[in-house]
Design a protein around this motif. Structure first.
Motif, short mmCIF file in Angstrom:
data_model
loop_
_atom_site.label_atom_id
_atom_site.label_comp_id
_atom_site.label_asym_id
_atom_site.label_seq_id
_atom_site.Cartn_x
_atom_site.Cartn_y
_atom_site.Cartn_z
N LEU A 123 41.40 21.45 42.30
CA LEU A 123 42.69 20.83 42.16
C LEU A 123 42.51 19.36 41.96
CD1 LEU A 123 44.32 22.67 45.19
CD2 LEU A 123 44.54 23.27 42.70
N SER A 124 43.71 18.45 41.47
CA SER A 124 43.80 17.22 41.52
C SER A 124 44.15 16.64 42.94
CB SER A 124 44.43 16.80 40.49
OG SER A 124 44.99 15.40 40.69
N LYS A 125 43.46 15.51 43.52
CA LYS A 125 43.92 14.93 44.66
C LYS A 125 45.50 14.38 44.60
CE LYS A 125 39.80 14.30 46.95
NZ LYS A 125 38.74 13.54 47.25
N THR A 126 46.00 14.05 43.36
CA THR A 126 47.17 13.59 43.08
C THR A 126 48.33 14.70 42.76
OG1 THR A 126 46.43 13.03 40.90
CG2 THR A 126 46.54 11.33 42.77
N ALA A 127 47.74 15.88 43.05
CA ALA A 127 48.73 17.17 42.53
C ALA A 127 50.28 16.90 43.25
CB ALA A 127 48.37 18.33 42.96
N LYS A 128 50.93 17.39 42.39
CA LYS A 128 52.59 16.76 42.86
C LYS A 128 52.87 17.25 44.06
CE LYS A 128 53.98 16.77 38.29
NZ LYS A 128 54.47 17.54 37.56
N ASN A 129 52.80 18.69 44.39
CA ASN A 129 53.44 19.29 45.51
C ASN A 129 52.76 20.65 45.80
OD1 ASN A 129 55.00 20.45 47.31
ND2 ASN A 129 56.91 20.34 46.26
N ILE A 130 51.90 20.60 46.93
CA ILE A 130 51.30 21.86 47.25
C ILE A 130 51.66 22.42 48.24
CG2 ILE A 130 48.78 22.54 48.01
CD1 ILE A 130 47.41 20.33 46.52
N ALA A 131 51.91 23.69 48.19
CA ALA A 131 52.44 24.44 49.32
C ALA A 131 51.24 25.30 49.89
CB ALA A 131 53.52 25.35 48.85
N VAL A 132 51.23 25.19 51.35
CA VAL A 132 50.02 25.69 52.00
C VAL A 132 50.80 26.83 52.87
CG1 VAL A 132 48.05 25.27 53.44
CG2 VAL A 132 48.90 23.63 51.95
N ILE A 133 50.51 27.91 52.56
CA ILE A 133 51.01 29.15 53.27
C ILE A 133 50.12 30.13 53.84
CG2 ILE A 133 52.57 31.08 52.90
CD1 ILE A 133 53.95 29.37 50.57
N GLY A 134 50.35 30.78 55.03
CA GLY A 134 49.62 31.86 55.56
C GLY A 134 49.27 31.57 56.96
N PRO A 135 48.97 32.87 57.66
CA PRO A 135 48.82 32.85 59.11
C PRO A 135 47.27 31.93 59.48
CG PRO A 135 48.34 34.98 58.23
CD PRO A 135 48.95 34.19 57.19
N LEU A 136 46.42 31.86 58.43
CA LEU A 136 45.50 31.47 58.82
C LEU A 136 45.12 29.85 58.35
CD1 LEU A 136 43.24 34.24 57.92
CD2 LEU A 136 43.53 33.35 60.36
N ALA A 137 46.19 29.34 57.58
CA ALA A 137 46.16 27.93 57.16
C ALA A 137 45.89 26.77 57.96
CB ALA A 137 47.62 27.96 56.41
N ASN A 138 46.69 27.18 59.32
CA ASN A 138 46.59 25.98 60.53
C ASN A 138 45.86 26.62 61.48
OD1 ASN A 138 46.67 23.24 61.04
ND2 ASN A 138 48.56 23.49 61.80
N ASP A 139 44.95 27.61 61.34
CA ASP A 139 44.44 28.22 62.54
C ASP A 139 42.93 27.35 62.72
OD1 ASP A 139 42.96 29.76 64.00
OD2 ASP A 139 43.13 31.64 63.17
N LYS A 140 43.04 26.78 63.85
CA LYS A 140 41.88 26.15 64.18
C LYS A 140 40.82 26.63 65.25
CE LYS A 140 42.68 22.06 65.65
NZ LYS A 140 41.85 21.13 64.86
N ASP A 141 40.98 27.95 65.35
CA ASP A 141 40.14 28.78 66.00
C ASP A 141 39.57 29.79 65.24
OD1 ASP A 141 39.50 29.19 68.77
OD2 ASP A 141 40.14 31.33 68.72
N SER A 142 39.94 30.44 64.45
CA SER A 142 39.49 31.72 63.73
C SER A 142 37.92 31.32 63.17
CB SER A 142 40.28 32.24 62.77
OG SER A 142 40.86 33.48 63.55
N GLY B 228 54.51 31.45 57.60
CA GLY B 228 55.09 32.87 56.72
C GLY B 228 54.95 34.10 57.73
N THR B 229 53.69 34.34 58.42
CA THR B 229 53.61 35.10 59.58
C THR B 229 52.48 35.12 60.47
OG1 THR B 229 53.29 37.73 59.67
CG2 THR B 229 52.21 36.81 57.86
N ASP B 230 52.66 35.85 61.61
CA ASP B 230 51.49 35.67 62.45
C ASP B 230 50.51 36.71 61.98
OD1 ASP B 230 51.81 33.56 64.15
OD2 ASP B 230 53.48 34.56 65.40
N LEU B 231 49.35 36.47 62.29
CA LEU B 231 48.17 37.70 61.80
C LEU B 231 48.09 38.42 63.19
CD1 LEU B 231 46.29 39.28 60.49
CD2 LEU B 231 44.70 37.41 60.51
N SER B 232 47.65 37.69 64.13
CA SER B 232 47.58 38.21 65.50
C SER B 232 48.51 37.82 66.74
CB SER B 232 46.15 38.22 65.86
OG SER B 232 45.81 36.80 66.14
#
Ligand code: NOJ
Length: 762
Positions: A410-429, A465-469
């Motif tokens: 991807l380009s770092k200047t991409a216009k609009n990136i959607a980040v989705i998913g229960p693991l996207a911001n998971d700092k533990d798994s 979007g949803t919780d995994l656990s």
């Protein structure tokens, strides 16, 4: 220990050392060591000997179900010299405290050896072992093991219960994440690299720790992938597939072995004297000790081969299990067995000598506190340098599975990136399940990583979007999955609609794999598949970032999603490493150490399968296949793409036939025909066409990592010897049979082109 003869002997040895060759010096060291061991043994009572074979659990971490011994009794036993080792005692303070009980109170002051599961890092966490194996980079894995050793030893530890070198072909098995995948050759090479990393060149260096080859043997072949389940393997499978990594570990000088929970063909491994005595300590000449797995000696009772603890102790000690981990069986049983004249004291002596040998090699008799260094505890753990190395190894472990129309990088200047998913911001798994002292929620998440990479210009929208656990996540807590709550779907769909590109971060929670965490289903758990399809319905420009401990069943995603990046659980620097690859600062080079099946019903699934008597794929019914799914892997062993592409020439052989003691060189030219610099893992496979037993349709026999600039060509050569082609034959020995071989060199296990080679014996 200060007053014992060994110290004198050591000084004597030093005096006669000068002027000798390395081999002579090694012989002197070993002879001196044996003198020391014998002299300590000669001072010991039976009870003190049995104490050395007894390992207790501390309570600084939970890695099994502790037995119900009260603390007061435990302390008394330590003071009395009734304990030879402890596991799960951590920190300089705690290890000093436990060691001092022995050093200040016991008669002979034989130091304790402290063990711990340092599986993929201590506090700086590296990719899970399976993930790291996808790098195929032996130097990188050696380095990460050496850092794990440096950190663990700085907290007073002497010994890790790693590497796990169980070959496993079953994605359902929770512990597949702890090994190096399905191939014996790759597992052997990685096992040796990790042992060298943990142990260094000198076990007495306080920055290194003793390693442990586990689980001896067959644990990765549990029926239906269910942990601790029955194992049924034929003799040839055992010899040709399961045992080679253990033989390699023994040859590499691993300090200890651990046996296993499972039975093989009706005999629990812990009570298996063929494995432990005939093979390991006999034919292979291993002189370290074998520790049982947690309580596995006591488990001979539920296995149904011992009617009580005494009989369990009897079976295990005779079979060659030297140390009892948390089984509480040897501490009483061995004495009774000697008194009943059922156990020759020579067997106890042999086991004790093995334990003492390792303690001497670690330098514990010189200074039992040498690893418990308060200064190092402050300076050597979780350093910037260690984190940088963790990020580097993490990048190397990422595998690009699919990249239609070069959606990535991807380009770092991409216009609009959607980040989705229960693991996207998971700092533990990303820290994984075998996390040692890796702190909860301490990893860089994918969302954080891409935000760091894009800086101020970042135009990122995020929805879980949803919780995994849901609920508690810890070593002994069962994981609860969210299977009902879809309340986050709408937000995810809304941001996806307005995005140029969607990053879907899906896969497995860290606590879906690991010990006791086998699964009958290996697809997306919880509501992730539904979420993926709902987002796909509004925006097809999706990059699937897959975080998982095991190979998964992702056929729908593989058919529909244009780009898929396998990132596993990468440790402390997870998100930064993912961003490095997503944005092309790093060109991915990882290759799968395990096959991805098309359906879970294909498991166990592996590339080096047999041809069968009915291999035909000519679409009749009566050949070996499933009616509803192709025999081919979804993503095969050895597979992984790059942002550039490579072209292979034909395989050239220096000769088309060879004799014993001759060598043939197989070589290939590889050209980077793309536009970016990239790394390629070049793989050598062979097929033995006719054997005295059936032979696999392909076997990995070599690999090399090369780096190529655009347009550049390099020649890669492999040496083929009779030994490389040998196997455990119908004669029940390792030998090379005369006959025809196919030699393949390619970028993954599906390589088709080969050259013919004949091995001639007379
Ligand atoms: C049981 C596991 O099977 C083994 O691998 C581990 O080292 C021990 N518990 C100690 O935690």
């Amino acid at each position: 220990m200060r007053h014992l003869q060994p110290k004198l002997l050591f000084i004597l040895a030093l005096l006669i050392f000068t002027g000798k060759s390395t081999a002579q010096n090694n012989t002197i060291i070993e002879a001196t060591l044996e003198h020391k061991v014998d002299s300590v043994l000669s001072l010991m009572t039976l009870q003190e000997k049995i104490g050395q074979l007894n390992q207790y659990n501390g309570s600084w971490d939970v890695t099994g179900i502790p037995s119900d011994i009260d603390n007061k009794t435990k302390l008394e036993k330590l003071k009395n010299g009734d304990v030879g080792s402890m596991l799960n005692v951590l920190t300089v303070e705690a290890t000093r405290e436990a060691q001092s009980l022995v050093m200040e109170h016991s008669r002979l002051k034989i130091p304790l050896i402290f063990g711990y599961d340092v599986i993929h890092g201590y506090k700086t966490i590296f990719p899970t072992p399976l993930a790291e194996s996808a790098s195929w980079d032996l130097e990188a894995m050696k380095l990460s093991a050496s850092i794990a050793a440096k950190e663990a030893s700085a907290e007073g530890l002497h010994w890790t219960f790693a590497p796990m070198i169980d070959v496993s072909r079953d994605a359902r098995w929770g512990r597949i994440m702890e090994g190096s995948g399905e191939d014996p050759f790759l597992t052997s090479a990685i096992g040796v690299a990790r042992i060298q990393g943990f142990q260094g060149n000198d076990l007495s260096d306080p920055h290194t720790i003793a390693a442990c080859a586990k689980h001896f043997a067959g644990y990765g072949f549990a029926e239906s992938g269910r942990d601790y389940n029955t194992v049924n393997i034929g003799e040839h499978e055992l010899q040709n597939v399961i045992l080679p990594p253990f033989k390699a570990a023994s040859d590499a000088g691993v300090a200890t072995f651990m046996n296993a929970f499972n039975e093989i063909d009706g005999q629990p491994a812990t009570a298996n004297s063929y494995l432990q005595r005939t093979l390991l300590k006999g034919e292979w000449g291993f002189d370290g000790f074998v520790v049982s797995d947690w309580g596995s000696i006591a488990e001979l009772i539920p296995h149904g081969v011992a009617k009580n603890k005494l009989e369990a102790a009897n079976l295990a000690i005779h079979a060659g299990s030297d140390m009892d981990m948390e089984g509480r069986v040897y501490e009483d049983g061995l004495k009774t067995l000697v008194e009943q004249n059922r156990l020759d004291i020579a067997l106890i002596d042999d086991a004790v000598k093995r334990v003492l040998r390792v303690k001497f090699r670690l330098g514990l008799f010189d200074d039992p506190y040498r690893y418990s260094n308060a200064k190092r505890e402050k300076t050597d753990i979780l350093t910037k340098e260690h984190l940088a190395i963790s990020r580097d190894v993490a990048k190397k472990s990422i595998v690009l599975l699919k990249n239609e129309k070069s959606l990535l990088p991807l380009s770092k200047t991409a216009k609009n990136i959607a980040v989705i998913g229960p693991l996207a911001n998971d700092k533990d798994s990303p820290i994984g399940n075998w996390r040692a002292q890796g702190e909860k929620n301490s990893a860089v998440s994918v969302l954080e990583g891409i935000t760091n990479a894009m800086g101020k210009n970042a135009n990122i929208s995020y929805a879980k979007g949803t919780d995994l656990s849901i609920g508690e996540r810890s070593f002994l807590a069962p994981l609860t999955l969210n299977t009902t709550d879809t309340s986050g779907f709408n937000e995810a769909i809304t941001i996806a609609k307005h995005a140029d590109v969607v990053l879907m971060v899906l896969g497995e929670d860290a606590f879906q794999s690991g010990e006791g965490r086998s699964q009958a289903n290996i697809g997306f758990a919880g509501l992730q598949q539904e979420l993926l399809e709902a987002v796909y319905a509004v925006n097809k420009n999706i990059v699937l970032v897959l975080m998982n401990g095991r190979p998964m069943e992702i056929s729908w995603a593989a058919d529909h999603i244009p780009a898929i990046l396998e990132v596993w659980h990468l440790g402390s620097e997870h998100g930064n490493a993912v961003a490095d690859v997503l944005f092309g600062d790093d060109n991915p080079s990882g290759k799968l150490p395990v096959s991805f099946p098309r359906a879970v019903g294909q498991e166990p699934f592996y590339y080096n399968q047999k041809n069968t008597g009915r291999p035909s794929a000519n679409k009749e019914v009566t050949y070996s296949h499933h009616n509803d799914v192709s025999n081919e892997a979804l993503f095969p062993f050895g597979y992984g793409l790059s942002y550039t592409s490579f072209k292979y020439s034909e395989v050239k052989l220096s000769s088309n036939s060879f004799h014993p003691n001759e060598t043939v060189t197989a070589s290939v030219d590889i050209t980077n025909i793309g536009k970016r610099e990239g790394k390629e893992i070049v793989q050598l496979y062979i097929r033995d066409l006719v054997g005295s037993i059936t032979r696999p349709i392909k076997e990995l026999k070599g690999f090399e990592i090369i780096e190529l600039k655009p347009g550049e060509t390099k020649t890669v050569s492999f040496k083929i010897t009779a030994e490389l082609l040998s196997f455990f034959t119908a004669n029940k020995k390792w030998e090379t049979e005369a006959g025809d071989f196919h030699i393949f060199i390619g970028s993954n296990s599906t390589v088709n082109a080969y050259s013919k080679l004949e091995f001639v014996k007379n």
